[in-house]
Design a protein around this motif. Structure first.
Motif, PDB file in Angstrom:
ATOM      1  N   VAL A 169      14.580  -5.820  -4.473  1.00  0.00           N
ATOM      2  CA  VAL A 169      13.625  -6.151  -5.534  1.00  0.00           C
ATOM      3  C   VAL A 169      12.459  -5.165  -5.533  1.00  0.00           C
ATOM      4  CG1 VAL A 169      11.950  -7.882  -6.287  1.00  0.00           C
ATOM      5  CG2 VAL A 169      14.253  -8.583  -5.623  1.00  0.00           C
ATOM      6  N   GLU A 170      11.874  -4.948  -4.369  1.00  0.00           N
ATOM      7  CA  GLU A 170      10.725  -4.049  -4.285  1.00  0.00           C
ATOM      8  C   GLU A 170      11.142  -2.592  -4.397  1.00  0.00           C
ATOM      9  OE1 GLU A 170       7.827  -4.996  -4.590  1.00  0.00           O
ATOM     10  OE2 GLU A 170       8.178  -7.129  -4.305  1.00  0.00           O
ATOM     11  N   GLY A 171      12.325  -2.279  -3.894  1.00  0.00           N
ATOM     12  CA  GLY A 171      12.785  -0.900  -4.019  1.00  0.00           C
ATOM     13  C   GLY A 171      12.968  -0.475  -5.458  1.00  0.00           C
ATOM     14  N   LEU A 172      13.511  -1.382  -6.284  1.00  0.00           N
ATOM     15  CA  LEU A 172      13.672  -1.051  -7.701  1.00  0.00           C
ATOM     16  C   LEU A 172      12.312  -0.888  -8.372  1.00  0.00           C
ATOM     17  CD1 LEU A 172      15.678  -0.663 -10.072  1.00  0.00           C
ATOM     18  CD2 LEU A 172      15.327  -3.091 -10.587  1.00  0.00           C
ATOM     19  N   ALA A 173      11.369  -1.778  -8.050  1.00  0.00           N
ATOM     20  CA  ALA A 173      10.036  -1.666  -8.652  1.00  0.00           C
ATOM     21  C   ALA A 173       9.337  -0.390  -8.197  1.00  0.00           C
ATOM     22  CB  ALA A 173       9.202  -2.890  -8.294  1.00  0.00           C
ATOM     23  N   GLU A 174       9.513  -0.019  -6.928  1.00  0.00           N
ATOM     24  CA  GLU A 174       8.946   1.236  -6.439  1.00  0.00           C
ATOM     25  C   GLU A 174       9.597   2.438  -7.117  1.00  0.00           C
ATOM     26  OE1 GLU A 174       6.491   1.710  -3.146  1.00  0.00           O
ATOM     27  OE2 GLU A 174       6.053   0.605  -4.982  1.00  0.00           O
ATOM     28  N   TYR A 175      10.888   2.351  -7.302  1.00  0.00           N
ATOM     29  CA  TYR A 175      11.604   3.442  -7.976  1.00  0.00           C
ATOM     30  C   TYR A 175      11.064   3.618  -9.400  1.00  0.00           C
ATOM     31  CZ  TYR A 175      15.454   6.017 -10.126  1.00  0.00           C
ATOM     32  OH  TYR A 175      16.203   6.940 -10.814  1.00  0.00           O
ATOM     33  N   ALA A 176      10.874   2.507 -10.107  1.00  0.00           N
ATOM     34  CA  ALA A 176      10.308   2.587 -11.459  1.00  0.00           C
ATOM     35  C   ALA A 176       8.875   3.092 -11.402  1.00  0.00           C
ATOM     36  CB  ALA A 176      10.367   1.219 -12.127  1.00  0.00           C
ATOM     37  N   GLY A 177       8.114   2.640 -10.408  1.00  0.00           N
ATOM     38  CA  GLY A 177       6.729   3.087 -10.276  1.00  0.00           C
ATOM     39  C   GLY A 177       6.623   4.574 -10.047  1.00  0.00           C
ATOM     40  N   ALA A 178       7.565   5.135  -9.284  1.00  0.00           N
ATOM     41  CA  ALA A 178       7.555   6.576  -9.026  1.00  0.00           C
ATOM     42  C   ALA A 178       7.868   7.382 -10.282  1.00  0.00           C
ATOM     43  CB  ALA A 178       8.568   6.909  -7.936  1.00  0.00           C
ATOM     44  N   ASP A 179       8.578   6.771 -11.222  1.00  0.00           N
ATOM     45  CA  ASP A 179       8.822   7.344 -12.546  1.00  0.00           C
ATOM     46  C   ASP A 179       9.382   8.761 -12.486  1.00  0.00           C
ATOM     47  OD1 ASP A 179       8.896   7.266 -15.327  1.00  0.00           O
ATOM     48  OD2 ASP A 179       6.857   8.069 -15.538  1.00  0.00           O
ATOM     49  N   GLY A 180      10.399   8.955 -11.638  1.00  0.00           N
ATOM     50  CA  GLY A 180      11.103  10.226 -11.627  1.00  0.00           C
ATOM     51  C   GLY A 180      10.480  11.322 -10.793  1.00  0.00           C
ATOM     52  N   GLU A 181       9.391  11.039 -10.085  1.00  0.00           N
ATOM     53  CA  GLU A 181       8.801  12.099  -9.274  1.00  0.00           C
ATOM     54  C   GLU A 181       9.760  12.468  -8.137  1.00  0.00           C
ATOM     55  OE1 GLU A 181       5.142  10.832  -7.525  1.00  0.00           O
ATOM     56  OE2 GLU A 181       6.091   9.406  -6.164  1.00  0.00           O
ATOM     57  N   PRO A 182       9.729  13.719  -7.665  1.00  0.00           N
ATOM     58  CA  PRO A 182      10.605  14.110  -6.556  1.00  0.00           C
ATOM     59  C   PRO A 182      10.363  13.235  -5.340  1.00  0.00           C
ATOM     60  CG  PRO A 182       9.593  16.036  -7.572  1.00  0.00           C
ATOM     61  CD  PRO A 182       8.916  14.836  -8.166  1.00  0.00           C
ATOM     62  N   VAL A 183      11.428  12.938  -4.612  1.00  0.00           N
ATOM     63  CA  VAL A 183      11.301  12.036  -3.476  1.00  0.00           C
ATOM     64  C   VAL A 183      10.315  12.576  -2.444  1.00  0.00           C
ATOM     65  CG1 VAL A 183      13.253  13.035  -2.205  1.00  0.00           C
ATOM     66  CG2 VAL A 183      12.629  10.632  -1.850  1.00  0.00           C
ATOM     67  N   GLY A 184      10.198  13.891  -2.352  1.00  0.00           N
ATOM     68  CA  GLY A 184       9.272  14.476  -1.388  1.00  0.00           C
ATOM     69  C   GLY A 184       7.820  14.226  -1.704  1.00  0.00           C
ATOM     70  N   ARG A 185       7.516  13.795  -2.933  1.00  0.00           N
ATOM     71  CA  ARG A 185       6.132  13.509  -3.313  1.00  0.00           C
ATOM     72  C   ARG A 185       5.790  12.030  -3.188  1.00  0.00           C
ATOM     73  NH1 ARG A 185       5.037  15.972  -9.078  1.00  0.00           N
ATOM     74  NH2 ARG A 185       3.028  14.999  -8.616  1.00  0.00           N
ATOM     75  N   TYR A 186       6.739  11.242  -2.766  1.00  0.00           N
ATOM     76  CA  TYR A 186       6.471   9.807  -2.621  1.00  0.00           C
ATOM     77  C   TYR A 186       5.384   9.598  -1.568  1.00  0.00           C
ATOM     78  CZ  TYR A 186       7.246   4.828  -1.808  1.00  0.00           C
ATOM     79  OH  TYR A 186       7.084   3.475  -1.672  1.00  0.00           O
ATOM     80  N   SER A 187       4.366   8.858  -1.905  1.00  0.00           N
ATOM     81  CA  SER A 187       3.166   8.802  -1.070  1.00  0.00           C
ATOM     82  C   SER A 187       3.333   7.991   0.204  1.00  0.00           C
ATOM     83  CB  SER A 187       1.993   8.235  -1.875  1.00  0.00           C
ATOM     84  OG  SER A 187       2.277   6.914  -2.279  1.00  0.00           O
ATOM     85  N   GLY A 188       4.440   7.273   0.342  1.00  0.00           N
ATOM     86  CA  GLY A 188       4.611   6.464   1.537  1.00  0.00           C
ATOM     87  C   GLY A 188       5.475   7.101   2.610  1.00  0.00           C
ATOM     88  N   LEU A 189       5.848   8.358   2.435  1.00  0.00           N
ATOM     89  CA  LEU A 189       6.748   8.975   3.399  1.00  0.00           C
ATOM     90  C   LEU A 189       6.138   9.034   4.800  1.00  0.00           C
ATOM     91  CD1 LEU A 189       8.409  11.939   1.440  1.00  0.00           C
ATOM     92  CD2 LEU A 189       9.370   9.702   1.999  1.00  0.00           C
ATOM     93  N   THR A 190       4.852   9.298   4.881  1.00  0.00           N
ATOM     94  CA  THR A 190       4.217   9.380   6.202  1.00  0.00           C
ATOM     95  C   THR A 190       4.344   8.063   6.946  1.00  0.00           C
ATOM     96  OG1 THR A 190       2.635  11.053   5.460  1.00  0.00           O
ATOM     97  CG2 THR A 190       2.034   9.761   7.411  1.00  0.00           C
ATOM     98  N   GLU A 191       4.107   6.951   6.258  1.00  0.00           N
ATOM     99  CA  GLU A 191       4.202   5.640   6.895  1.00  0.00           C
ATOM    100  C   GLU A 191       5.648   5.295   7.276  1.00  0.00           C
ATOM    101  OE1 GLU A 191       0.542   6.283   5.143  1.00  0.00           O
ATOM    102  OE2 GLU A 191       2.419   6.160   4.029  1.00  0.00           O
ATOM    103  N   VAL A 192       6.608   5.687   6.409  1.00  0.00           N
ATOM    104  CA  VAL A 192       8.011   5.459   6.752  1.00  0.00           C
ATOM    105  C   VAL A 192       8.371   6.259   8.005  1.00  0.00           C
ATOM    106  CG1 VAL A 192      10.396   5.755   5.998  1.00  0.00           C
ATOM    107  CG2 VAL A 192       8.685   4.923   4.380  1.00  0.00           C
ATOM    108  N   ARG A 193       7.916   7.486   8.050  1.00  0.00           N
ATOM    109  CA  ARG A 193       8.197   8.327   9.224  1.00  0.00           C
ATOM    110  C   ARG A 193       7.642   7.686  10.489  1.00  0.00           C
ATOM    111  NH1 ARG A 193       6.285  12.528   7.238  1.00  0.00           N
ATOM    112  NH2 ARG A 193       8.282  13.390   6.527  1.00  0.00           N
ATOM    113  N   GLN A 194       6.433   7.173  10.419  1.00  0.00           N
ATOM    114  CA  GLN A 194       5.830   6.537  11.592  1.00  0.00           C
ATOM    115  C   GLN A 194       6.645   5.331  12.046  1.00  0.00           C
ATOM    116  OE1 GLN A 194       1.906   5.674  10.118  1.00  0.00           O
ATOM    117  NE2 GLN A 194       1.107   7.719  10.576  1.00  0.00           N
ATOM    118  N   LEU A 195       7.119   4.527  11.083  1.00  0.00           N
ATOM    119  CA  LEU A 195       7.902   3.344  11.443  1.00  0.00           C
ATOM    120  C   LEU A 195       9.238   3.743  12.070  1.00  0.00           C
ATOM    121  CD1 LEU A 195       8.276   0.258  11.382  1.00  0.00           C
ATOM    122  CD2 LEU A 195       9.297   0.520   9.109  1.00  0.00           C
ATOM    123  N   VAL A 196       9.915   4.696  11.452  1.00  0.00           N
ATOM    124  CA  VAL A 196      11.214   5.122  11.974  1.00  0.00           C
ATOM    125  C   VAL A 196      11.077   5.675  13.383  1.00  0.00           C
ATOM    126  CG1 VAL A 196      13.088   6.796  11.665  1.00  0.00           C
ATOM    127  CG2 VAL A 196      12.230   5.504   9.695  1.00  0.00           C
TER     128      VAL A 196
END
Length: 429
Positions: free
Chosen positions: A315-342
């Motif tokens: 549910v949230e992934g689809l809403a985030e995908y729509a929110g990103a509106d086609g921007e390249p995945v490398g520009r997604y602003s949460g990558l740093t936090e995902v990296r920290q969690l992983v």
């Protein structure tokens, strides 16, 4: 949202896409007239069933109550007709002078929202108001549409108080609805300034009226994006958006949300959801992301609302995908936090990633990021339409992930899940 699930802001930008999914199921059982409720029984399926007194019973008290309810219903019909006709004097005519200030504000707010349907249906029989001699309380179900004539109306149940003045009921007060889940609507308690467009209606307080032109333009742009993510093809007749000041944020729809919450969507019945944005600190860029995210909840979720925690990532992934509106995945602003969690030991599972109410901003950002990246990978692999079919099978039809994946994507879900996880790990490590 399901009660207890809010979407907070992340640490790296003030008002992100990780704002609240507030999809709530409207409860119409916030109280029943005592004269009707006899007890709670269990039927053969062990469901709770209300046992009510027979409203056609021939005792004098019941007959008198039924006659009073009929007279009140007639007054409410008059008031409803006056509201739809724009007749404020007629709207006030059924009420005591002490109720006029509240009713004037309600009338103005509903007219500003372009009310097109307004029905007031009495529920049960009047009951005496404790400690108020000669006064009666009656639950009324109000049903409303905004802008669009003939929509499926949204219901709200509220208590009303009446005085029987020589056989003519006089309205003393309309109580706030205070539904256990949905809370009080903005038009019940606030003055509103409103702007409407082809796909949206945006309302705020008079103090924030100056924000309306930009908000409406942003909402209309977001609606075009959100319309693409309606899995069944049925889009909302209008997206209803309320922009809350600090005081209103604490009172609209019950308030009480965590201070990191930026927005949410509320299921209000009739197939409608009403989106609320927190004006306190919201930036223009954050507003665009937030609107695309929340309006996608409004377009993509089923009428019953949020399906459950196991599907949170989807549910949230689809809403985030729509929110990103086609921007390249490398520009997604949460990558740093995902990296920290992983890197800190994520267990590699998509279910169970919903953040707790007291989670840190970093933890919340990483949760939404995981959902986004998983959906992003599925879209890259299968395309938007097949992913929407998968979403519909899981979220609308309630099918298990395994069955839904085989049916819509043609591959076993365990393998696809592991593929999503591998994609995420490869991207951030």
């Amino acid at each position: 949202m399901t009660e207890g699930l809010d979407e907070p802001r992340p640490p790296r930008r003030l008002w992100p896409v990780w704002t609240v999914l507030g999809v709530l199921v409207l409860l119409l059982t916030c109280g029943l007239p005592a004269v009707l409720v006899v007890g709670v029984l269990r039927d053969g399926t062990h469901r709770a069933v209300l046992s009510r007194a027979d409203p056609t019973a021939d005792d004098p008290a019941t007959r008198a109550g039924r006659q009073l309810a009929d007279r009140i219903a007639a007054e409410l019909d008059r008031q409803s007709a006056a509201l739809l006709a724009g007749d404020r004097a007629g709207f006030l005519a059924v009420a005591e002078p002490a109720a006029h200030a509240d009713l004037k504000r309600r009338f103005a707010a509903l007219r500003a929202l372009k009310v097109t349907t307004w029905r007031a249906e009495v529920t049960g029989l009047p009951t005496p108001t404790p400690d108020r001699a000669g006064e009666w309380r009656l639950l009324v179900r109000f049903q409303y549409c905004f802008v669009v004539a003939g929509c499926r109306p949204s219901p709200v149940l509220a208590g009303t108080r009446w005085r029987d003045a020589g056989g003519v009921p006089r309205l003393v007060a309309v109580e706030e609805s205070k539904s256990a889940q949905t809370g009080t609507r903005p038009w019940e308690i606030s003055e509103l300034a409103v702007a409407t467009g082809p796909r949206t209606i945006v309302a705020t307080t008079p103090a924030l009226r100056g924000k309306l032109p930009n908000l409406l333009a942003q909402a209309e742009a977001a609606a075009k994006v959100a319309d693409r993510y309606a899995p069944t093809g049925a889009v909302p007749d209008r997206y209803r958006i309320f922009y809350a000041g600090r005081t209103e944020w604490e009172s609209w729809y019950g308030g009480g949300r965590p201070k990191w919450t930026g927005g949410y969507a509320v299921t209000v019945g009739g197939g409608h959801q009403e989106v609320v944005l927190n004006a306190d600190g919201l930036t223009p860029a954050g507003t665009d992301d937030l609107l695309r995210h929340e309006l996608t909840h409004a377009s993509s979720l089923p009428e019953r609302g949020y399906p459950g925690a196991d599907d949170w990532w989807l549910v949230e992934g689809l809403a985030e995908y729509a929110g990103a509106d086609g921007e390249p995945v490398g520009r997604y602003s949460g990558l740093t936090e995902v990296r920290q969690l992983v890197r800190s030991g994520w267990n590699g599972k998509l279910d169970g990633i919903a953040p707790a109410d007291d989670a840190s901003a970093e933890r919340v950002a990483s949760s939404y990021g995981l959902g986004y990246l998983a959906v992003r990978h599925l879209v890259d692999r299968f395309g938007e339409q097949r992913v929407l079919a998968f979403f519909a099978a899981v979220v609308h039809e309630g099918r298990p992930m395994e069955q839904a994946a085989e049916r819509t994507l043609g591959e076993p879900w365990p393998a696809l899940h592991d593929e999503c996880v591998a994609y995420i790990r490869a991207l951030v490590t």
